[in-house]
Design a protein around this motif. Structure first.
Motif, PDB file in Angstrom:
ATOM      1  N   GLY A 173       0.646  -1.457   0.082  1.00 52.48           N
ATOM      2  CA  GLY A 173      -0.075   0.072  -0.024  1.00 52.48           C
ATOM      3  C   GLY A 173       0.766   1.289  -0.040  1.00 52.48           C
ATOM      4  N   GLU A 182      -5.859  -0.055   5.858  1.00 51.60           N
ATOM      5  CA  GLU A 182      -5.683  -0.617   4.391  1.00 51.60           C
ATOM      6  C   GLU A 182      -4.132  -1.328   3.763  1.00 51.60           C
ATOM      7  N   LEU A 187      -6.944  -6.513  -1.128  1.00 54.13           N
ATOM      8  CA  LEU A 187      -7.140  -6.131  -2.341  1.00 54.13           C
ATOM      9  C   LEU A 187      -5.848  -5.277  -2.785  1.00 54.13           C
ATOM     10  N   ASN A 188      -5.018  -5.037  -1.963  1.00 57.68           N
ATOM     11  CA  ASN A 188      -3.731  -4.301  -2.337  1.00 57.68           C
ATOM     12  C   ASN A 188      -2.863  -5.579  -2.740  1.00 57.68           C
ATOM     13  N   MET A 191      -4.142  -6.957  -6.182  1.00 55.60           N
ATOM     14  CA  MET A 191      -3.023  -5.988  -7.387  1.00 55.60           C
ATOM     15  C   MET A 191      -1.849  -6.433  -7.662  1.00 55.60           C
ATOM     16  N   TYR A 223      -2.717  -3.048 -14.139  1.00 53.75           N
ATOM     17  CA  TYR A 223      -3.437  -1.600 -14.397  1.00 53.75           C
ATOM     18  C   TYR A 223      -4.554  -1.844 -14.533  1.00 53.75           C
ATOM     19  N   ALA A 226      -6.894  -3.049 -11.625  1.00 49.01           N
ATOM     20  CA  ALA A 226      -6.788  -1.852 -10.840  1.00 49.01           C
ATOM     21  C   ALA A 226      -8.058  -0.751 -11.158  1.00 49.01           C
ATOM     22  N   LEU A 229     -11.441  -2.245 -10.508  1.00 49.04           N
ATOM     23  CA  LEU A 229     -11.696  -2.259  -9.063  1.00 49.04           C
ATOM     24  C   LEU A 229     -11.877  -0.777  -8.630  1.00 49.04           C
ATOM     25  N   GLN A 231      -9.323   1.622  -8.560  1.00 52.88           N
ATOM     26  CA  GLN A 231      -8.361   1.910  -7.764  1.00 52.88           C
ATOM     27  C   GLN A 231      -7.495   3.097  -8.597  1.00 52.88           C
ATOM     28  N   ASN A 233      -6.900   6.570 -10.519  1.00 51.47           N
ATOM     29  CA  ASN A 233      -7.416   8.001 -10.729  1.00 51.47           C
ATOM     30  C   ASN A 233      -6.812   8.629 -11.785  1.00 51.47           C
ATOM     31  N   PRO A 362      -1.635   2.534  -9.732  1.00 52.08           N
ATOM     32  CA  PRO A 362      -1.666   2.490  -8.243  1.00 52.08           C
ATOM     33  C   PRO A 362      -0.170   1.931  -7.747  1.00 52.08           C
ATOM     34  N   GLU A 364       0.455  -0.215  -5.395  1.00 48.05           N
ATOM     35  CA  GLU A 364       0.506  -1.506  -5.341  1.00 48.05           C
ATOM     36  C   GLU A 364       0.616  -2.183  -6.621  1.00 48.05           C
TER      37      GLU A 364
END
Length: 474
Positions: A173, A182, A187-188, A191, A223, A226, A229, A231, A233, A362, A364
């Motif tokens: 993370g 987190e 989840l981390n 990925m 990617y 992610a 999911l 994750q 931006n 991300p 991760e």
């Protein structure tokens, strides 16, 4: 195996041969794909260590995009120095330059948590270290004796060991998330694990460029996951400009004794690594030894390329070994193919939107990729060490250098009373290990007997060069 449709066997072994553009362009882009992830990753790691925010609203985020952009641009410029050459600068061989992992363990303690203002210290060190590196080209052939496989293998192994913690932190993370609920979540790791599994699958079961670009493809798959999911931006991509030129002294210049000593010391190691890559290219691509002029020119280009990078906010450059393997795989020795790849890198470096897309990966997902890459660095170091004759002398040198280098890095508080500059250098891990190994290798006589090997190694007797011993051996 070489593709004879590109040219005759004699042409393919000639660095000055230019294949037809329809073949040369894909080959050039292939070189970029093989090194792309490794080239931009150090910028992300250094920015993360300095405390640049990874969120789209962070005021420092554009600085990360700029450093990623410059990593591509000046990798291309340094590659042009090698492939085209300027006077005595450049080997005029198909050498691909990129941002060096070797300097990361030196850079992290210099900027850790200090924000964007600390980057000026790095740039001062990079500038001086690059000039020092270029000067090494005047007598590189005469100092290679000081860096046998025992020393270079140890240093490369230490580089990888110093970085594996970063890979695990990213996969869990990222450093800012340590201590939060987190951090280390399923989840981390989903990925990061996806990237690792895809990369391993391609490395083991694919061939050609699918295998060479396994890490890149693994990151793309991670990617994509992610993104599904939620994750990813992409807010910065729209805000990033479509074109921007390099900005001289973007981060400023600040000269620190710790940075200068650290970068100069690692430049010494990087220079010898480049010599190895040049030799690998001429042997694998042309079936001959590298000339003194080629080795000297390559070292000049390494140093000058790094010094110029520091003036514009990029990180140190070095030759990329994965591209040496790519030349051996394709059988195409043309330096003009690499020139095409360099132009492609420069064009990417002029488009901040590309840097913004890369920075949207991300942490991760990136962690899964760097776990593989840093593990491969350790493996490369161990491979170098397989060429060492493991007698009592060499085992003692390796043991002391590794124990002190790695130990001080893991427990920097043991040197809390040292002055700041010396403490940064001594706890980097790599520098103390390298200095100890070099000094002991030069001082201890070669003719030490093996009679006390078992006392030194706890009963695990050292064996001959690169072997694990035969049945019945002590």
């Amino acid at each position: 195996m070489a593709d004879t449709s590109i040219g005759t066997p004699e042409q393919l072994r000639d660095p000055d041969y230019t294949p037809p553009l329809i073949k040369a362009v894909p080959l050039g882009i292939q070189h970029v794909l093989a090194m792309f992830v490794s080239n931009v990753t150090p910028a992300i790691i250094v920015c993360g260590a300095a405390g640049f925010g990874f969120g789209s609203n962070s005021p420092d985020f554009p600085q990360m995009i700029y450093m990623i952009q410059m990593s591509m641009f000046f990798a291309g410029i340094a590659t042009l120095f090698q492939s085209i050459g300027v006077g005595p600068v450049g080997a005029r061989l198909p050498i691909v330059q990129g941002t060096s992992f070797a300097f990361i363990p030196i850079m992290i303690p210099l900027v850790a948590g200090k924000g964007v203002d600390a980057i000026a210290v790095l740039m001062g060190g990079i500038l001086v270290g690059g000039l020092f590196h270029a000067v090494l080209g005047l007598f590189i052939g005469k100092i290679r004796f000081a860096l046998p496989p025992l020393v270079t293998g140890l240093v490369v192994t230490m580089i990888g060991l110093a970085l594996v913690k970063v890979g695990i932190q990213y996969a869990a993370g990222g450093v800012p998330a340590i201590g939060t609920p987190e951090y280390g979540s399923g989840l981390n790791w989903l990925m990061a694990g996806t990237v690792i599994l895809v990369t391993l699958g391609l490395k083991f079961f694919a061939r050609g460029m699918l295998s060479v670009s396994a890490v890149l493809i693994g990151l793309l798959v991670g990617y994509g996951l992610a993104f599904v999911l939620g994750q990813v931006n992409l807010g910065n991509v729209g805000r990033a400009s479509s074109f921007a030129l390099p900005n001289p002294l973007h981060f400023g210049l600040e000269f620190s004794v710790a940075a200068i000593v650290g970068f100069c010391a690692m430049s010494f190691v990087s220079a010898v690594e480049t010599v190895g890559d040049v030799s690998g290219i001429t042997k694998g691509g042309a079936g001959r030894e590298a000339t003194d002029k080629e080795i000297q020119g390559a070292t000049f280009a390494d140093g000058i390329g790094t010094a110029i990078s520091g003036l514009f906010g990029a990180l140190p450059n070095t030759s990329f070994s994965q591209n040496v393997g790519l030349i051996a795989m394709t059988g195409v020795m043309s330096r003009h193919v690499v020139t095409i790849g360099a132009v492609f890198l420069i064009l990417c470096g002029l488009v901040p939107k590309i840097g913004a897309i890369i920075s949207s990966i991300p942490i991760e997902v990136l962690g899964g990729g760097v776990i593989v890459m840093f593990g491969m660095v350790v493996a490369a170091g161990i491979s170098m060490l397989s060429d060492v004759t493991w007698n009592r002398r060499n085992m003692v040198i390796f043991a002391i250098a590794l124990s002190l280098g790695l130990g001080l890095q893991l427990e920097p508080g043991a040197l809390q009373y040292l002055p700041g500059t010396i403490k940064v250098l001594a706890t980097s891990g790599i520098l103390p290990a390298a200095v100890i190994a070099i000094v002991l290798n030069l001082v201890l006589p070669e003719d030490l007997s093996d009679e006390s090997t078992e006392e030194v190694s706890g009963g695990m007797a050292g064996h001959g060069k690169g072997s694990l011993g035969q049945s019945g051996q002590a």
